[in-house]
Design an enzyme around this catalytic site. Sequence first.
Site, PDB file in Angstrom:
ATOM      1  CD  GLU A 146      71.805 -72.678 -21.457  1.00  0.00           C
ATOM      2  OE1 GLU A 146      70.729 -73.035 -20.959  1.00  0.00           O
ATOM      3  OE2 GLU A 146      71.902 -71.731 -22.263  1.00  0.00           O
ATOM      4  CD  GLU A 252      74.090 -69.011 -26.678  1.00  0.00           C
ATOM      5  OE1 GLU A 252      73.220 -68.438 -26.008  1.00  0.00           O
ATOM      6  OE2 GLU A 252      74.157 -70.262 -26.753  1.00  0.00           O
TER       7      GLU A 252
HETATM    8  O1  9MR Z   1      67.505 -67.123 -28.895  1.00  0.00           O
HETATM    9  C1  9MR Z   1      66.767 -68.264 -28.534  1.00  0.00           C
HETATM   10  C2  9MR Z   1      65.293 -67.915 -28.397  1.00  0.00           C
HETATM   11  O2  9MR Z   1      64.745 -67.575 -29.644  1.00  0.00           O
HETATM   12  C3  9MR Z   1      64.552 -69.095 -27.792  1.00  0.00           C
HETATM   13  O3  9MR Z   1      63.215 -68.716 -27.528  1.00  0.00           O
HETATM   14  C4  9MR Z   1      65.223 -69.510 -26.498  1.00  0.00           C
HETATM   15  C5  9MR Z   1      64.535 -70.685 -25.835  1.00  0.00           C
HETATM   16  O4  9MR Z   1      65.066 -70.895 -24.586  1.00  0.00           O
HETATM   17  O5  9MR Z   1      66.569 -69.869 -26.773  1.00  0.00           O
HETATM   18  C6  9MR Z   1      67.312 -68.780 -27.217  1.00  0.00           C
HETATM   19  O6  9MR Z   1      68.660 -69.108 -27.378  1.00  0.00           O
HETATM   20  C7  9MR Z   1      69.329 -69.612 -26.222  1.00  0.00           C
HETATM   21  C8  9MR Z   1      70.420 -70.513 -26.698  1.00  0.00           C
HETATM   22  O7  9MR Z   1      69.894 -71.505 -27.533  1.00  0.00           O
HETATM   23  C9  9MR Z   1      71.168 -71.130 -25.528  1.00  0.00           C
HETATM   24  N1  9MR Z   1      71.639 -70.118 -24.626  1.00  0.00           N
HETATM   25  C10 9MR Z   1      70.666 -69.161 -24.166  1.00  0.00           C
HETATM   26  C11 9MR Z   1      69.980 -68.513 -25.382  1.00  0.00           C
HETATM   27  C12 9MR Z   1      69.009 -67.460 -24.898  1.00  0.00           C
HETATM   28  O8  9MR Z   1      67.983 -68.057 -24.159  1.00  0.00           O
END
Ligand code: 9MR
Length: 339
Positions: A146, A252
């Site tokens: 990102e 994802e």
């Molecule tokens: O699923 C993840 C969640 O448990 C965390 O709190 C969050 C923190 O920002 O990150 C989520 O996963 C992310 C992923 O690592 C990168 N792309 C976006 C996902 C959803 O936020």
Amino acid sequence: MRNWLPFIFLLASCSKPVSENCAGSGLYTKASFPIGTAFNLSDAAEHPLLTQKFSTHFNAFTPENALKFSTISPWPGVYDFSEGDSLVALWQDRARIHGHTLIWHQQLPSWFAQYKGDYKELLQAHVRTVIRHYARNIRSWDVVNEALTEQGELRASPWLEQVGEDYIYLAFKAAQEADAKATLFYNEYNLALNPRKLDAALRLCENLRSRGIRLSGIGMQMHIGVSYPSREEIAFAVEKIWRAGFTVHFSELDISLNPLGNKKNFSEADFQAQAAKYREVVEVYQQIPRDHQFGITLWGIGDADSWIPNYFNRVDAPLLFDAHYNPKPAFCAFQNALK
Ligand code: 9MR
């Protein structure tokens, strides 16, 4: 009244969703590419059904949070890999494990902002340390996650601030030096929804390649909704990426039923619409030439484990299984679309 009857029957048959049937057999056994999902060690420990569903249906795994910088580094230079190591030990024999994520603007350690050392060295050492620790078990990585804004510019990340524009190149360079054979990805969201961001991601990745980076693929996160992006938009983005010579990972995937947050519960028609969208996603993915397919990874198994309700503070049900790990219409549509 008699004249109205056919009309009423017609209405009833149009609005009644048609449920698909499907077998309970493993999703991945029907697929010609790996089918993955993501969760944390605590999820696996708390929900035996989650691990059961995982074993039956998936043959790829992305640690959801276990490998992020904030999880593994309590102090500068100090690493605690225990959660990642446990997940790897649990699944390495039956799932391909994908590393997520090395350099990201979120989930940085609490000490990061006050760090007194050289941030460029920190970035390089971090990438090296994590990749080398898992070199035997994790063969692919989201090296940078990102990095772009919706306008296609570099996001104001603490890494950009501290290291400068070259932080992305430096991260990939450190990654390929640490493991010359690892498969390296740039991972991003909204690539199908936003052509401007897609073009920026392609420019970024092509530029990295022209500078000698062995970047294999692009992770399209695919946090999408039932009505967006369209099949055509997804197909357009996917084709642009593989034609540019990159492998595509739907990294994802989840499909929100409540992106605006205005619903309190969901109807059968909502679940059918979601199923249709999942079918579309799988169909589009299968149009990618085999050698450019890395796989489809769902961002969770059961709706209760999804990141969305907590993160956005709204009800949602974006995954293939419901909160009790029963397959939803989306599961059948996904399975039936696989060929
Ligand atoms: O699923 C993840 C969640 O448990 C965390 O709190 C969050 C923190 O920002 O990150 C989520 O996963 C992310 C992923 O690592 C990168 N792309 C976006 C996902 C959803 O936020």
